[in-house]
Design an enzyme around this catalytic site. Structure first.
Site, PDB file in Angstrom:
ATOM      1  N   PHE A 135       0.857  -1.193   0.000  1.00 17.83           N
ATOM      2  CA  PHE A 135       0.000   0.000   0.000  1.00 17.83           C
ATOM      3  C   PHE A 135       0.888   1.236   0.000  1.00 17.83           C
ATOM      4  CE2 PHE A 135      -2.518   3.421   1.782  1.00 17.83           C
ATOM      5  CZ  PHE A 135      -3.710   3.289   1.087  1.00 17.83           C
ATOM      6  N   ASP A 220       9.239   2.381   1.438  1.00 21.17           N
ATOM      7  CA  ASP A 220       8.118   3.177   1.919  1.00 21.17           C
ATOM      8  C   ASP A 220       7.961   2.860   3.402  1.00 21.17           C
ATOM      9  OD1 ASP A 220       5.706   4.200   2.705  1.00 21.17           O
ATOM     10  OD2 ASP A 220       4.610   3.620   0.900  1.00 21.17           O
ATOM     11  N   LYS A 249       3.184   9.699   8.475  1.00 21.13           N
ATOM     12  CA  LYS A 249       2.496   9.219   9.680  1.00 21.13           C
ATOM     13  C   LYS A 249       3.099   9.707  11.005  1.00 21.13           C
ATOM     14  CE  LYS A 249       0.056   5.131   7.886  1.00 21.13           C
ATOM     15  NZ  LYS A 249      -1.346   5.415   8.062  1.00 21.13           N
TER      16      LYS A 249
HETATM   17  C1  LIG Z   1       3.119   2.298   3.668  1.00 23.10           C
HETATM   18  C2  LIG Z   1       2.180   3.431   3.381  1.00 23.10           C
HETATM   19  N1  LIG Z   1       2.482   4.289   2.382  1.00 23.10           N
HETATM   20  C3  LIG Z   1       1.687   5.327   2.106  1.00 23.10           C
HETATM   21  C4  LIG Z   1       0.523   5.558   2.812  1.00 23.10           C
HETATM   22  C5  LIG Z   1      -0.331   6.746   2.489  1.00 23.10           C
HETATM   23  O1  LIG Z   1      -0.207   7.692   3.498  1.00 23.10           O
HETATM   24  P1  LIG Z   1      -1.294   8.851   3.660  1.00 23.10           P
HETATM   25  O2  LIG Z   1      -2.562   8.212   4.109  1.00 23.10           O
HETATM   26  O3  LIG Z   1      -0.691   9.778   4.676  1.00 23.10           O
HETATM   27  O4  LIG Z   1      -1.423   9.495   2.325  1.00 23.10           O
HETATM   28  C6  LIG Z   1       0.175   4.695   3.856  1.00 23.10           C
HETATM   29  C7  LIG Z   1      -1.061   4.892   4.613  1.00 23.10           C
HETATM   30  O5  LIG Z   1      -1.561   4.031   5.288  1.00 23.10           O
HETATM   31  C8  LIG Z   1       1.022   3.606   4.154  1.00 23.10           C
HETATM   32  O6  LIG Z   1       0.736   2.745   5.141  1.00 23.10           O
END
Ligand SMILES: Cc1ncc(COP(=O)(O)O)c(C=O)c1O
Length: 399
Positions: A135, A220, A249
């Site tokens: 994700f 990520d 986050k």
């Molecule tokens: C690994 C990862 N990347 C990107 C995102 C996207 O982040 P945001 O919700 O702040 O756009 C998330 C959100 O859960 C995530 O867990």
């Protein structure tokens, strides 16, 4: 008295499945709803509240910064963003930071940087290999990188240039690599996909392959970063350093922020005007991030978080031993999940909430636990008592 849930149904887009609690106040691991009911919060703002709610250091930093300067734009220099960049660089082994406002935006920055680098140095290579159940966010680029069909399909056609391969499968990465490939992007632990651990050697294998083939390795760490797994960054468990690190986050303890960190030679490919964000590096967010990072990096803080994680894991494994319904315990640090024998995670969430514990049904058959890193032993024990009672209420007879 206002019916806030009815008002939400009336005025907001109905794109979230919210739990029926109107949270008004939080302190540490606890929150209170508008009716004064208290809950233990093991959702933690979905891995955001690394220090819990309203941590005094974050509150103070935000209040003091708000009095001094909230926003100026990137047409000027401001101190907190420079100090934050220095701190992140010093602790990551990467060389430069770019700031934005969310995880998905940080992923967009990583995609653009990889493509820019591919254009400048790799004859226009642009394709990024990502993983099923990975994700990366909801904006179109990040969504194109996301390996979950139900998020992607309603918005197709998406951005071209992504090859999505099975998680934990190095051969699949090798087979998907072509002259078009510019990067491999993975989460060191898949968070939204259900807290899926990397197989031993997987991340190191990706590093080796990327180095051998001249590809960028992008981690990520939006969910795994900022102490969530027991180290500041999850890659530090493995001794595998990425070329680009994506953060958001937990970074500012609850204030919106996103960031990428990259090696010097890569960062140089973003020239003036290539990328930007009005709010990115905003003094309020970066002051909150500095305060958060100082707490997380304080001597003993992460060691204590690792001890708490061990306690929580031991309690969860004991629940697994006693109940047929629990089939696995997985994760690291304070990014944990229990797998369930059937698709009843929504009921477990409801049963927990009725008993005063907030948890997240990350999959129909898995519950994710994301307490703050400074959760106390007593809170862990109470949460596990509640979780076990909730599971027992849905379980077949105990093993
Ligand atoms: C690994 C990862 N990347 C990107 C995102 C996207 O982040 P945001 O919700 O702040 O756009 C998330 C959100 O859960 C995530 O867990």
């Amino acid at each position: 008295m206002t019916d806030w849930i009815a008002e939400e149904h009336r005025y907001l887009f109905q794109n979230y499945g919210r739990q029926p609690v109107v949270i008004e106040r939080g302190l540490g691991t606890r929150v209170w709803d508008v009716d004064g009911n208290e809950y233990l919060d093991f959702v933690g703002g979905i891995a955001v509240n690394v220090l819990g709610h309203s941590h005094p250091a974050v509150v103070r930093a935000v209040a003091e910064q708000a009095e001094q300067l909230i926003h100026t734009s990137n047409l000027f220099y401001t101190k907190p963003m420079i100090e934050l960049a220095r701190m992140l660089v010093e602790h990551s082994g990467l060389d430069r930071a770019f700031f934005c406002n969310s995880g998905t935006e940080a992923v967009e920055a990583a995609i653009k940087l990889a493509r820019r680098w591919g254009r400048d140095t790799r004859a226009g290579a642009y394709e990024i290999i990502t993983t099923q159940d990975g994700f990366h966010g909801r904006t179109l680029g990040a969504l194109s990188a996301t390996g979950t069909a139900r998020y992607r399909e309603p918005f197709e056609p998406l951005l071209p240039g992504f090859a999505i391969v099975p998680w934990n499968d190095l051969d699949a990465v090798r087979a998907a690599t072509s002259e078009r490939t510019v990067a491999v992007m993975v989460e060191p632990i898949q968070g939204e996909g259900g807290v899926n651990m990397p197989a031993p050697g997987y991340l190191a294998g990706l590093r080796e392959w990327c180095t051998e083939r001249g590809l960028l390795l992008i981690f990520d760490e939006v969910q795994t970063g900022i102490g969530r797994t027991g180290e500041l960054f999850a890659f530090q468990h493995e001794g595998v350093r990425p070329d680009i690190l994506v953060l958001a986050k937990g970074l500012a303890g609850g204030v919106p922020i996103g960031a990428i960190l990259a090696r010097e030679d890569l960062a140089a490919h973003f020239v003036k005007g290539d990328h930007g964000s009005t709010f990115g590096g905003n003094p309020l967010a970066t002051a909150a991030a500095l305060a958060t990072l100082r707490e997380v990096m304080a001597p003993g803080f992460l060691a204590r978080a690792r001890e708490s994680s061990a306690r929580l894991l031991a309690r969860l494994r004991a629940i697994e031993d006693r109940h047929e319904l629990v089939t696995s315990v997985r994760g690291r640090g304070m990014l944990l999940a229990i797998g369930l024998a059937r698709e009843c995670s929504a009921q477990v969430v409801d049963e927990c909430r009725r008993r005063g514990l907030l948890v997240n049904n990350v999959r129909p058959d898995a519950i994710r636990l994301l307490p703050p890193l400074n959760v106390t032993d007593e809170e862990i024990d109470r949460a596990c008592d509640i979780l076990e009672a909730a599971i027992a209420s849905l379980d077949a007879p105990p093993k």
